[in-house]
Enzyme design. Structure first.
Site, mmCIF file in Angstrom:
data_model
loop_
_atom_site.group_PDB
_atom_site.id
_atom_site.type_symbol
_atom_site.label_atom_id
_atom_site.label_comp_id
_atom_site.label_asym_id
_atom_site.label_seq_id
_atom_site.Cartn_x
_atom_site.Cartn_y
_atom_site.Cartn_z
ATOM 1 N N HIS A 124 0.328 -3.353 -7.557
ATOM 2 C CA HIS A 124 -0.544 -2.286 -7.377
ATOM 3 C C HIS A 124 0.033 -1.056 -7.034
ATOM 4 O O HIS A 124 -0.699 -0.169 -6.423
ATOM 5 C CB HIS A 124 -1.723 -2.866 -6.806
ATOM 6 C CG HIS A 124 -2.745 -3.820 -7.091
ATOM 7 N ND1 HIS A 124 -3.529 -4.608 -6.380
ATOM 8 C CD2 HIS A 124 -2.603 -4.318 -8.397
ATOM 9 C CE1 HIS A 124 -4.061 -5.659 -7.207
ATOM 10 N NE2 HIS A 124 -3.452 -5.425 -8.586
ATOM 11 N N CYS A 132 3.589 12.894 -9.920
ATOM 12 C CA CYS A 132 3.021 14.035 -10.073
ATOM 13 C C CYS A 132 2.190 13.728 -11.649
ATOM 14 O O CYS A 132 2.611 13.247 -12.524
ATOM 15 C CB CYS A 132 4.143 15.310 -10.531
ATOM 16 S SG CYS A 132 3.579 16.684 -11.121
ATOM 17 N N ALA A 236 -2.194 -16.772 8.438
ATOM 18 C CA ALA A 236 -0.771 -16.397 7.742
ATOM 19 C C ALA A 236 0.322 -16.408 8.729
ATOM 20 O O ALA A 236 1.416 -17.150 8.715
ATOM 21 C CB ALA A 236 -0.689 -15.432 6.842
HETATM 22 P P1 OAD Z 1 -9.223 -9.392 -0.237
HETATM 23 O O1 OAD Z 1 -9.769 -8.518 0.958
HETATM 24 O O2 OAD Z 1 -10.113 -9.763 -1.490
HETATM 25 O O3 OAD Z 1 -8.757 -10.894 0.402
HETATM 26 C C1 OAD Z 1 -8.175 -11.117 1.476
HETATM 27 C C2 OAD Z 1 -7.878 -12.443 1.745
HETATM 28 O O4 OAD Z 1 -7.134 -12.554 2.881
HETATM 29 C C3 OAD Z 1 -9.188 -13.296 2.023
HETATM 30 O O5 OAD Z 1 -9.585 -14.376 1.217
HETATM 31 C C4 OAD Z 1 -9.337 -13.605 3.569
HETATM 32 O O6 OAD Z 1 -9.877 -14.929 3.695
HETATM 33 C C5 OAD Z 1 -7.908 -13.684 3.764
HETATM 34 N N1 OAD Z 1 -7.421 -13.190 5.106
HETATM 35 C C6 OAD Z 1 -7.977 -12.435 5.994
HETATM 36 N N2 OAD Z 1 -7.075 -12.607 7.179
HETATM 37 C C7 OAD Z 1 -6.195 -13.524 6.980
HETATM 38 C C8 OAD Z 1 -5.020 -13.872 7.669
HETATM 39 N N3 OAD Z 1 -4.937 -13.560 9.136
HETATM 40 N N4 OAD Z 1 -4.158 -15.129 7.138
HETATM 41 C C9 OAD Z 1 -4.320 -15.433 6.081
HETATM 42 N N5 OAD Z 1 -5.577 -15.185 5.188
HETATM 43 C C10 OAD Z 1 -6.277 -14.016 5.622
HETATM 44 O O7 OAD Z 1 -7.764 -8.810 -0.451
HETATM 45 P P2 OAD Z 1 -6.937 -9.207 -2.010
HETATM 46 O O8 OAD Z 1 -6.991 -10.677 -2.298
HETATM 47 O O9 OAD Z 1 -5.658 -8.744 -1.368
HETATM 48 O O10 OAD Z 1 -6.683 -3.948 -5.547
HETATM 49 O O11 OAD Z 1 -7.533 -7.832 -2.776
HETATM 50 C C11 OAD Z 1 -7.034 -8.016 -4.217
HETATM 51 C C12 OAD Z 1 -7.029 -6.723 -4.762
HETATM 52 O O12 OAD Z 1 -8.654 -5.951 -4.687
HETATM 53 C C13 OAD Z 1 -6.237 -5.524 -3.959
HETATM 54 O O13 OAD Z 1 -4.976 -5.486 -4.119
HETATM 55 C C14 OAD Z 1 -7.043 -4.317 -4.217
HETATM 56 C C15 OAD Z 1 -8.471 -4.658 -4.085
HETATM 57 O O14 OAD Z 1 -9.427 -4.062 -4.665
HETATM 58 C C16 OAD Z 1 -6.666 -2.520 -5.939
HETATM 59 O O15 OAD Z 1 -6.956 -1.634 -5.111
HETATM 60 C C17 OAD Z 1 -6.216 -2.213 -7.261
#
Ligand code: OAD
Length: 244
Positions: A124, A132, A236
């Site tokens: 991403h 730009c 994590a």
């Molecule tokens: P999410 O916010 O959807 O998910 C975060 C995950 O991390 C959840 O499943 C939590 O349970 C887990 N979590 C939280 N704290 C944690 C910890 N300390 N250790 C382990 N796990 C933990 O985030 P993403 O899956 O990264 O895209 O989201 C995917 C995409 O959605 C992002 O890259 C972004 C967003 O919209 C764009 O902006 C294009």
């Protein structure tokens, strides 16, 4: 998660990692949570307070570039002082222990590189890079905060964050590199992602179909927890170092 179950999962994973030649890791916002980076979908998640369609789409930028930059300047300020945590650091160590290592991240915070990970595929983009909208040049820009409407240092065109917004294509080289690694992986770790955004969401299954042992490390269950070979429930920053 019961201690016994955790130990069994860790033992299985360590034994797979020992003989692994090709390790692929996919990370999401959860790996940076313990560094202080907000996730997207949790209780206090970013998308609980802001509508992605107003702030993270090309249409939103066209409609109101100032508002979009306000959001990204706020995020840059928030991220600026943050440091990698024990999970980022453990991945740097794991990278040294296998002949082929690929780190695929959905995160735009750049913390894997700060920790010292060498081979990072950023699905991403990266919030510390700008692009730009006039000349297309991309460059690293760490000034915090940037002006309300930052301009290109080469042509004075309007800059945008060099991140992938909803409705935009992912970089085909990055994506190609990711799927190539998934197809030959012996082991894959899926860390801190809710598995809701494609194509990252289906990467674990792609590796599993290709024969890899796939493990999830996540605070909460996801749609894939019971489908992968191992699900380790917890932080994590506590679990990843235990793989070493
Ligand atoms: P999410 O916010 O959807 O998910 C975060 C995950 O991390 C959840 O499943 C939590 O349970 C887990 N979590 C939280 N704290 C944690 C910890 N300390 N250790 C382990 N796990 C933990 O985030 P993403 O899956 O990264 O895209 O989201 C995917 C995409 O959605 C992002 O890259 C972004 C967003 O919209 C764009 O902006 C294009």
């Amino acid at each position: 998660m019961a201690n016994q179950e955790m130990n069994k999962g860790l033992e299985f994973l360590r034994s797979r990692l020992e003989g692994a030649r090709r390790l692929v890791v996919l990370t999401g916002a959860g790996i940076s949570a313990e560094s202080g980076v907000p996730t997207f979908r949790g209780k206090d998640g970013l998308w609980k307070q802001h509508r992605p369609m107003d702030l993270a789409t090309p249409e939103a930028f066209q409609r109101d570039s100032r508002l979009v930059w306000e959001f990204y300047n706020w995020r840059r300020e928030l991220l600026f002082p943050l440091k990698p945590n024990a999970a980022h650091e453990a991945l740097v160590e794991l990278e040294k222990r296998v002949p082929h290592f690929t780190l695929i991240t959905q995160n735009i915070d750049g913390l894997h590189q700060v920790a010292g990970s060498g081979h990072v595929l950023e699905l991403h983009g990266n919030i510390w890079w700008v692009r730009c909208t006039a000349c297309g040049q991309t460059y690293e820009e760490r000034t915090v905060p940037l002006p309300e409407l930052p301009l290109c240092r080469l042509c004075d065109g309007l800059l945008r964050p060099n991140v992938v917004w909803f409705g935009e294509m992912l970089d085909s080289n990055v994506l190609g590199g990711a799927f190539e690694a998934l197809e030959t992986a012996d082991v894959m770790l899926v860390i801190g992602t809710s598995g809701t955004v494609q194509p990252a969401a289906s990467m674990g299954m792609a590796a599993k179909r290709a024969g890899a042992a796939v493990a999830e490390i996540n605070l909460d269950p996801t749609p894939y927890t019971n489908i992968y070979d191992v699900g380790l429930a917890g932080k994590a920053g506590e679990i990843v170092p235990r793989l070493l």
